[in-house]
Motif scaffolding. Sequence first.
Motif, PDB file in Angstrom:
ATOM      1  N   ASP A   1       0.614  -1.114   0.004  1.00  0.00           N
ATOM      2  CA  ASP A   1      -0.017  -0.050  -0.091  1.00  0.00           C
ATOM      3  C   ASP A   1       0.821   1.396  -0.026  1.00  0.00           C
ATOM      4  O   ASP A   1       1.970   1.345   0.716  1.00  0.00           O
ATOM      5  CB  ASP A   1      -0.694  -0.029   1.112  1.00  0.00           C
TER       6      ASP A   1
ATOM      7  N   SER B   1       0.697   3.824   1.513  1.00  0.00           N
ATOM      8  CA  SER B   1       1.124   4.529   2.959  1.00  0.00           C
ATOM      9  C   SER B   1       2.117   3.577   3.617  1.00  0.00           C
ATOM     10  O   SER B   1       2.852   4.268   4.632  1.00  0.00           O
ATOM     11  CB  SER B   1       0.016   4.438   3.810  1.00  0.00           C
ATOM     12  N   THR B   2       2.658   2.364   3.139  1.00  0.00           N
ATOM     13  CA  THR B   2       3.617   1.693   3.732  1.00  0.00           C
ATOM     14  C   THR B   2       4.913   1.618   2.844  1.00  0.00           C
ATOM     15  O   THR B   2       5.902   1.031   3.087  1.00  0.00           O
ATOM     16  CB  THR B   2       3.085   0.328   3.898  1.00  0.00           C
TER      17      THR B   2
ATOM     18  N   TYR C   1       7.168   4.093   2.570  1.00  0.00           N
ATOM     19  CA  TYR C   1       7.930   5.119   3.266  1.00  0.00           C
ATOM     20  C   TYR C   1       8.246   4.933   4.697  1.00  0.00           C
ATOM     21  O   TYR C   1       7.515   4.210   5.716  1.00  0.00           O
ATOM     22  CB  TYR C   1       7.546   6.432   3.179  1.00  0.00           C
TER      23      TYR C   1
ATOM     24  N   ASP D   1      13.423  -5.044  10.940  1.00  0.00           N
ATOM     25  CA  ASP D   1      12.646  -6.080  10.941  1.00  0.00           C
ATOM     26  C   ASP D   1      11.321  -6.280  10.248  1.00  0.00           C
ATOM     27  O   ASP D   1      10.861  -6.881   9.672  1.00  0.00           O
ATOM     28  CB  ASP D   1      12.236  -6.616  12.546  1.00  0.00           C
ATOM     29  N   SER D   2      10.588  -4.690  10.462  1.00  0.00           N
ATOM     30  CA  SER D   2       9.220  -4.737   9.780  1.00  0.00           C
ATOM     31  C   SER D   2       9.600  -4.719   8.352  1.00  0.00           C
ATOM     32  O   SER D   2       8.587  -5.461   7.660  1.00  0.00           O
ATOM     33  CB  SER D   2       8.754  -3.191  10.223  1.00  0.00           C
TER      34      SER D   2
ATOM     35  N   ASN E   1      10.215  -8.329   7.092  1.00  0.00           N
ATOM     36  CA  ASN E   1       9.200  -9.105   7.367  1.00  0.00           C
ATOM     37  C   ASN E   1       7.770  -8.767   6.448  1.00  0.00           C
ATOM     38  O   ASN E   1       7.351  -9.774   5.799  1.00  0.00           O
ATOM     39  CB  ASN E   1       8.350  -9.140   8.725  1.00  0.00           C
ATOM     40  N   ALA E   2       7.699  -7.513   6.124  1.00  0.00           N
ATOM     41  CA  ALA E   2       6.741  -7.234   4.982  1.00  0.00           C
ATOM     42  C   ALA E   2       7.060  -7.641   4.013  1.00  0.00           C
ATOM     43  O   ALA E   2       6.251  -7.978   2.964  1.00  0.00           O
ATOM     44  CB  ALA E   2       6.415  -5.651   5.178  1.00  0.00           C
TER      45      ALA E   2
ATOM     46  N   GLN F   1       8.889 -10.330   3.062  1.00  0.00           N
ATOM     47  CA  GLN F   1       8.520 -11.716   3.116  1.00  0.00           C
ATOM     48  C   GLN F   1       6.986 -11.872   2.984  1.00  0.00           C
ATOM     49  O   GLN F   1       6.748 -13.077   2.435  1.00  0.00           O
ATOM     50  CB  GLN F   1       9.029 -12.334   4.168  1.00  0.00           C
ATOM     51  N   ALA F   2       6.242 -11.145   3.525  1.00  0.00           N
ATOM     52  CA  ALA F   2       4.638 -11.539   3.504  1.00  0.00           C
ATOM     53  C   ALA F   2       4.252 -11.364   2.189  1.00  0.00           C
ATOM     54  O   ALA F   2       3.338 -11.791   1.780  1.00  0.00           O
ATOM     55  CB  ALA F   2       4.114 -10.621   4.725  1.00  0.00           C
TER      56      ALA F   2
ATOM     57  N   LYS G   1       6.036 -11.269  -0.638  1.00  0.00           N
ATOM     58  CA  LYS G   1       6.484 -11.953  -1.890  1.00  0.00           C
ATOM     59  C   LYS G   1       6.394 -11.339  -3.026  1.00  0.00           C
ATOM     60  O   LYS G   1       6.107 -11.879  -3.848  1.00  0.00           O
ATOM     61  CB  LYS G   1       5.821 -13.401  -2.033  1.00  0.00           C
TER      62      LYS G   1
ATOM     63  N   VAL H   1      18.391 -12.963   7.829  1.00  0.00           N
ATOM     64  CA  VAL H   1      17.069 -13.697   7.905  1.00  0.00           C
ATOM     65  C   VAL H   1      17.245 -14.776   6.786  1.00  0.00           C
ATOM     66  O   VAL H   1      16.766 -15.978   7.088  1.00  0.00           O
ATOM     67  CB  VAL H   1      16.062 -12.661   7.469  1.00  0.00           C
TER      68      VAL H   1
END
Lengths: 292, 449
Positions: free
Chosen positions: B215, B217-218, B220, B230-231, B234-235, B237-238, B240, B263
């Motif tokens: 999205d 909004s994510t 930046y 980490d965030s 992981n985002a 990885q989620a 893909k 990771v």
Amino acid sequence: MTPGQLLLFAVGGLSNAAYLFIVAAGLSLVFGALRVINMAHGSIYMIAAFVTVVIANQLGAGLGFWGGLLVAVAVTGAIGGIIEVLVLRRVYGREHLVQLLGTYAVSLVIAGGVRIVFGANYRTVVSPIPGHIDVGGYSYASYSLFMIAAAIVIAVGVWAMLYRTNLGRNIRAAVADPDLLNATGVDVTRLYTTVFVIGAGLAGLGGAIVAPSQAISSSIDTDVLVLAFAISVIGGLGSIVGSGIGALIVGMVISFGLVIPATNPYALAFVFIIMTAVLIVRPRGLFGRPES
Amino acid sequence: MVQRIVKPFAWLAFALVATLVVAACGSQPSGNTAVTFKGTKKVGYSAPLTGQSALYGHAVSQALNLAADDINAKGGVNGYKIEMDIQDDGTTVPQAVSNTKSMILQDNVVALMGSVTSAQCLAESPIAKQNKIITIDATCNSWQLTMEPDVVNPYWVSIVPNTYMEGTAAGRLAASLNLNKIFIVSPKYLFGISETNAFVAALKKANSSAQIVNDPSTWYVPFPTNPRWDSTINAIQAAKPDLVYSNIFAADQINFVKQALAVDPQFFVKYPMTTLVSVDELNSLGSQYPSGMHAYMRAPFFALQNNNPRLTDYITRYRARYSGEYPSDWAVMDYDALNIWAQAANAAKSFDADQVVKQISGHTFDSLRGYKITIRSNELQANVGETVGTTTTSSTYPFPVLKDSVNLKGDDLMMPLQMVNEIKGNQCDQTAGQPNTANFALCPSWKAG
């Protein structure tokens, strides 16, 4: 969000919390025992990170890292002793502003010294615990899991030191009434030095543990200090349990806050909103004790 | 009262030594010829010698000092010796503003070199403009600095590929990979937003089937950020994605890469990345920097030195002076920046900003980059290129280089003149009448194209 993603982001939050707690533990211990806000805490942490990287890169990531960690803790503990004797003894009992200025001056001296000794370049070191674990299609860094474990060990260790040893009893007594403790024959001056050496050693331990996961430069002292203070304020300055809870709150807020579209723009702001709310509702923090 | 005894010969000896010292400081030998100067003029640079971008400030400072010495060896500027006035800003905006004011008002600098971050430059520009001090900018690069009507400073010259040019290069590079699911990570301030918008626009123009999977909004992350990534990792990885696009830089990029590799050592194989990078990041991570990264770079010496004796000589002298360090992109561009200013000021026979800008606007200059640089008059932007390629290990250098690198021409990346004029004419504002909402994708000519 699937259960796998939930676990992924939760572990991310735990990693972040562990990192922050490792840095903040010594800060909290020193304030709890000495009532000194140590602005040089980040500087000591930075020295340890540099010492670890230099030794690890000389001797190799495995043995070199663990050797570097031990040396870093010893070096920072010694530096802590020098700071306590030369600076802090002159500001105990004075208003916090004087203590802040004193330790801030120390941080500036250390920052300048580090730049002269180690230069401006970023330094990195290979992780001593390589590898990763796959769960549910997602990967988790072994070193992050080690950091989480290390944070738990440090938390339990500091708690045990405070509540299960003579030293801890004396520290708590010194917080309550240093004059009475002195009258019982305990050398409070030496006790304060010991506490600050342990606090500096914890900062050193934090710097050494964090070193393999990030670029080490002469600015990492300030990078971490703001969030470390935030978690200490939320949890209660002086409370190890509070620092742990504060780190957990901040770590989770950042981890989940940044990946949820609606909260992303405010993720870091939430940390300080929580800090402000705690200060308004419970000024001494969630687990802090009021100053006598 | 003790009476002091003055020894005349001691005073005479002191005066002689002092005279010799002052004389030694007043002139600069050059080879076998001593150069005599009318005096000294200072050029200011607010440098991130500490903080997030410390590495860049370090390189730029070294390059500027070397450039000043080279200029002085050739007689200085208008008969004056040039001295760099470098002040640490800690990569913060308030300190950059404070430095700019003190350099202009107290140190009387005759020119400024642009700071590292666009946020700093955005704050410095009005001060320089108000005091009529020319700024040659070789690092901060948001196109708004030279085009947005409420920001434009007639004494601000950009010799770095701006965010439109760089985002366009990155967008075309990503499109050429024919990958459709793109994840974006970018620093949340003017530079990141400006460059990311240009990237998305160029990507979609070149590959209409490309989709951004996270999205907006994510896209930046806070800048400067928490050292833990980490965030974002992981985002990714989620989500893909097929490709990660990033313009995070300096310590942020090093931390992100290190933590992502922890990771999963195959992280950037699973999730290839198109990223802004400089020699500094490559050098800092050395062999840890992953191969196969689709990189875009501003001035990597290793890709620009073929048939370029001037750059080869510069590399040799830079390394000899600075303990074997290789010059980063910033060291190449800022060396050019000071030399361009010196050449223009000499041509103008003046330090007056109006006169010097006249000698820059529309003029062509030699560059370390191996090609000539022309400063377009409309927005005082140089037609500097961008280098793209894929990272690979090097047998020559202790850090990765680019394989199959291509030096894109600045003329092919620059914003079309019509768009420049539309932006300057307030035709591209998201909110009418508010120039700070200007977005080139809203320009009539962009929409038509």
